[in-house]
Design a protein around this motif. Structure first.
Motif, PDB file in Angstrom:
ATOM      1  N   LEU A 213      18.438 -10.433   4.467  1.00  0.00           N
ATOM      2  CA  LEU A 213      17.074  -9.977   4.759  1.00  0.00           C
ATOM      3  C   LEU A 213      16.808  -8.603   4.171  1.00  0.00           C
ATOM      4  CD1 LEU A 213      16.943 -11.066   8.503  1.00  0.00           C
ATOM      5  CD2 LEU A 213      15.923 -12.255   6.535  1.00  0.00           C
ATOM      6  N   ILE A 214      15.546  -8.403   3.800  1.00  0.00           N
ATOM      7  CA  ILE A 214      15.088  -7.091   3.357  1.00  0.00           C
ATOM      8  C   ILE A 214      14.536  -6.375   4.592  1.00  0.00           C
ATOM      9  CG2 ILE A 214      13.318  -5.926   1.985  1.00  0.00           C
ATOM     10  CD1 ILE A 214      13.443  -8.283   0.010  1.00  0.00           C
ATOM     11  N   ASN A 215      15.158  -5.262   4.960  1.00  0.00           N
ATOM     12  CA  ASN A 215      14.709  -4.526   6.148  1.00  0.00           C
ATOM     13  C   ASN A 215      13.853  -3.341   5.730  1.00  0.00           C
ATOM     14  OD1 ASN A 215      16.025  -6.107   8.195  1.00  0.00           O
ATOM     15  ND2 ASN A 215      17.953  -5.251   7.447  1.00  0.00           N
ATOM     16  N   VAL A 216      12.644  -3.297   6.280  1.00  0.00           N
ATOM     17  CA  VAL A 216      11.663  -2.310   5.831  1.00  0.00           C
ATOM     18  C   VAL A 216      11.326  -1.323   6.962  1.00  0.00           C
ATOM     19  CG1 VAL A 216       9.363  -2.024   4.817  1.00  0.00           C
ATOM     20  CG2 VAL A 216      10.698  -4.083   4.302  1.00  0.00           C
ATOM     21  N   PHE A 217      11.285  -0.037   6.588  1.00  0.00           N
ATOM     22  CA  PHE A 217      11.024   1.024   7.561  1.00  0.00           C
ATOM     23  C   PHE A 217       9.940   1.938   7.004  1.00  0.00           C
ATOM     24  CE2 PHE A 217      15.349  -0.430   7.707  1.00  0.00           C
ATOM     25  CZ  PHE A 217      15.650  -0.549   9.055  1.00  0.00           C
ATOM     26  N   THR A 218       8.954   2.253   7.810  1.00  0.00           N
ATOM     27  CA  THR A 218       7.896   3.164   7.366  1.00  0.00           C
ATOM     28  C   THR A 218       8.139   4.554   7.945  1.00  0.00           C
ATOM     29  OG1 THR A 218       6.257   1.432   7.088  1.00  0.00           O
ATOM     30  CG2 THR A 218       5.417   3.654   7.425  1.00  0.00           C
ATOM     31  N   MET A 219       8.108   5.538   7.045  1.00  0.00           N
ATOM     32  CA  MET A 219       8.385   6.920   7.432  1.00  0.00           C
ATOM     33  C   MET A 219       7.087   7.733   7.382  1.00  0.00           C
ATOM     34  SD  MET A 219      11.508   6.068   7.475  1.00  0.00           S
ATOM     35  CE  MET A 219      12.162   7.601   8.055  1.00  0.00           C
TER      36      MET A 219
ATOM     37  N   SER B 191       0.794  -1.225   0.000  1.00  0.00           N
ATOM     38  CA  SER B 191       0.000   0.000   0.000  1.00  0.00           C
ATOM     39  C   SER B 191       0.832   1.284   0.000  1.00  0.00           C
ATOM     40  CB  SER B 191      -0.923   0.009   1.225  1.00  0.00           C
ATOM     41  OG  SER B 191      -0.118  -0.036   2.395  1.00  0.00           O
ATOM     42  N   LEU B 192       2.114   1.205   0.393  1.00  0.00           N
ATOM     43  CA  LEU B 192       2.905   2.438   0.498  1.00  0.00           C
ATOM     44  C   LEU B 192       4.054   2.453  -0.506  1.00  0.00           C
ATOM     45  CD1 LEU B 192       3.212   2.853   4.391  1.00  0.00           C
ATOM     46  CD2 LEU B 192       1.533   3.890   2.844  1.00  0.00           C
ATOM     47  N   PRO B 193       4.360   3.629  -1.054  1.00  0.00           N
ATOM     48  CA  PRO B 193       5.489   3.745  -1.977  1.00  0.00           C
ATOM     49  C   PRO B 193       6.794   3.378  -1.272  1.00  0.00           C
ATOM     50  CG  PRO B 193       4.178   5.763  -1.947  1.00  0.00           C
ATOM     51  CD  PRO B 193       3.688   4.918  -0.825  1.00  0.00           C
ATOM     52  N   GLU B 194       7.648   2.678  -1.988  1.00  0.00           N
ATOM     53  CA  GLU B 194       8.920   2.272  -1.387  1.00  0.00           C
ATOM     54  C   GLU B 194      10.120   2.832  -2.146  1.00  0.00           C
ATOM     55  OE1 GLU B 194       7.279  -1.790   0.774  1.00  0.00           O
ATOM     56  OE2 GLU B 194       8.596  -2.017  -0.965  1.00  0.00           O
ATOM     57  N   PHE B 195      11.135   3.208  -1.370  1.00  0.00           N
ATOM     58  CA  PHE B 195      12.394   3.716  -1.893  1.00  0.00           C
ATOM     59  C   PHE B 195      13.475   2.808  -1.322  1.00  0.00           C
ATOM     60  CE2 PHE B 195       9.271   7.004  -1.694  1.00  0.00           C
ATOM     61  CZ  PHE B 195       9.392   7.648  -2.913  1.00  0.00           C
TER      62      PHE B 195
ATOM     63  N   CYS C 229       3.657   7.037   5.751  1.00  0.00           N
ATOM     64  CA  CYS C 229       3.234   7.307   4.371  1.00  0.00           C
ATOM     65  C   CYS C 229       4.085   6.655   3.295  1.00  0.00           C
ATOM     66  CB  CYS C 229       3.264   8.802   4.091  1.00  0.00           C
ATOM     67  SG  CYS C 229       1.976   9.673   4.941  1.00  0.00           S
ATOM     68  N   TRP C 230       5.327   6.425   3.580  1.00  0.00           N
ATOM     69  CA  TRP C 230       6.218   5.871   2.581  1.00  0.00           C
ATOM     70  C   TRP C 230       7.272   5.050   3.300  1.00  0.00           C
ATOM     71  CZ3 TRP C 230      11.182   8.250   2.929  1.00  0.00           C
ATOM     72  CH2 TRP C 230      11.210   9.460   3.642  1.00  0.00           C
ATOM     73  N   ARG C 231       7.975   4.233   2.524  1.00  0.00           N
ATOM     74  CA  ARG C 231       8.933   3.333   3.180  1.00  0.00           C
ATOM     75  C   ARG C 231      10.346   3.476   2.612  1.00  0.00           C
ATOM     76  NH1 ARG C 231       5.092  -1.323   2.104  1.00  0.00           N
ATOM     77  NH2 ARG C 231       3.512  -1.188   3.738  1.00  0.00           N
ATOM     78  N   LEU C 232      11.301   3.239   3.488  1.00  0.00           N
ATOM     79  CA  LEU C 232      12.690   3.071   3.076  1.00  0.00           C
ATOM     80  C   LEU C 232      13.004   1.588   3.229  1.00  0.00           C
ATOM     81  CD1 LEU C 232      14.435   6.138   4.777  1.00  0.00           C
ATOM     82  CD2 LEU C 232      13.830   5.862   2.351  1.00  0.00           C
TER      83      LEU C 232
ATOM     84  N   LEU D 219      23.059   5.651   5.222  1.00  0.00           N
ATOM     85  CA  LEU D 219      22.273   6.635   4.473  1.00  0.00           C
ATOM     86  C   LEU D 219      20.810   6.567   4.899  1.00  0.00           C
ATOM     87  CD1 LEU D 219      21.894   8.802   2.349  1.00  0.00           C
ATOM     88  CD2 LEU D 219      21.807   7.023   0.590  1.00  0.00           C
ATOM     89  N   LEU D 220      20.334   5.363   5.128  1.00  0.00           N
ATOM     90  CA  LEU D 220      18.947   5.227   5.586  1.00  0.00           C
ATOM     91  C   LEU D 220      18.764   5.972   6.912  1.00  0.00           C
ATOM     92  CD1 LEU D 220      16.779   2.055   5.357  1.00  0.00           C
ATOM     93  CD2 LEU D 220      16.691   3.491   7.396  1.00  0.00           C
ATOM     94  N   ASN D 221      19.702   5.777   7.818  1.00  0.00           N
ATOM     95  CA  ASN D 221      19.613   6.470   9.114  1.00  0.00           C
ATOM     96  C   ASN D 221      19.709   7.985   8.948  1.00  0.00           C
ATOM     97  OD1 ASN D 221      19.363   4.057  10.480  1.00  0.00           O
ATOM     98  ND2 ASN D 221      21.553   3.874  10.911  1.00  0.00           N
TER      99      ASN D 221
END
Ligand SMILES: Nc1nc2c(ncn2[C@@H]2O[C@H](COP(=O)(O)OP(=O)(O)O)[C@@H](O)[C@H]2O)c(=O)[nH]1
Ligand SMILES: [Mg+2]
Length: 242
Positions: free
Chosen positions: A68-74, A29-33, A77-80, A46-48
């Protein structure tokens, strides 16, 4: 909380979890970068930096082995997305994957993947593994921009020379070269600019909460997928310059 346009101000950064494969990733559901690059290039740092939170993604001086793919929601609304690094694919054939199947799968098939930040160390002359990986991104029509990392470790002149040499090696693959950014997690250089890139993508997707009812075919999710598809259209001719 609604998805406003305050991308540059990060009000919340939440670790969603680690996914061992595409199926285990959070909903679409959320755009990912996503950040991709060799192990140790500075993806987690860089993510931090963008999140404005040290220690959100794990930074290690030793090249990591995580798959592993580590996913963070910002800002809800969107994810890194912190992808496993490449560089350990010993003996891979020229056209076979340079990295693990999970990453291939994510980059090729994630419908809500908006943009990839392809990280390369600014202190290095063009490396075959990075060139090969960029070729893979191009072949698979993955939308990406370059981020040359660790600018604090070299002189501006050296960094610019390395970047120019890299772009020269790949220029034959593109009608229009991808955008180039630089960053340093140490000096915070590049943070605002990169958040601006995300901001522009978010504006294009227009996931901001609509105040007027919208027909189902223009729902944010569909617009997001359409954006992701159109970003993937850049499929230039490839002929190996090396
Ligand atoms: N000097 C400097 N060191 C950095 C920078 N970014 C990352 N590092 C260091 O490089 C190492 C690898 O960083 P990390 O973010 O874990 O890289 P990853 O493996 O790509 O996620 C760590 O020791 C970081 O502290 C930077 O911009 N400048
Ligand atoms: Mg990392």
């Amino acid at each position: 909380m609604g998805c406003g346009f305050s991308i540059v101000k990060i009000s919340s950064a939440i670790f969603d979890g680690s996914a061992p494969d595409l199926e285990s990733c959070p909903d679409e559901s959320l755009p990912e970068f996503a950040f991709i690059g060799r192990s140790n290039v500075g993806k987690s740092s860089l993510l931090n930096l963008l999140a404005g939170e040290q220690g959100l993604a794990r930074v290690s001086p030793i090249p990591g082995f995580t798959k592993l793919i580590n996913v963070f929601t910002m800002n809800e609304c969107w994810r890194l997305v912190d992808l496993p690094g490449y560089g350990f694919a010993q003996g891979a054939r020229k056209d076979s994957a340079l990295f693990n199947q999970t990453v291939n799968d994510y980059l090729e098939n994630r419908p809500n993947l908006c943009l990839v930040f392809a990280l390369i160390e600014s202190g290095l002359t063009p490396q075959a593994i990075d060139l090969g990986f960029v070729e893979w991104l191009v072949r698979h029509a993955v939308p990406f921009v370059f981020v040359f990392t660790k600018t604090d470790k070299v002189s501006a002149v050296t960094a610019q020379a390395n970047i120019a040499a890299f772009m020269d090696r790949i220029s034959a693959w593109f009608e229009k070269l991808p955008a180039v950014y630089t960053c340093s997690a140490a000096t915070r250089q590049g943070r605002q600019e990169l958040l601006g890139v995300i901001d522009d993508e978010m504006k294009a997707i227009n996931v901001a909460a609509n105040r007027v009812p919208v027909p189902p075919e223009s729902s944010p999710n569909l617009r997001l997928e359409a954006r992701s598809r159109s970003n993937r259209k850049r499929r230039p001719d490839l002929n190996r310059p090396w």
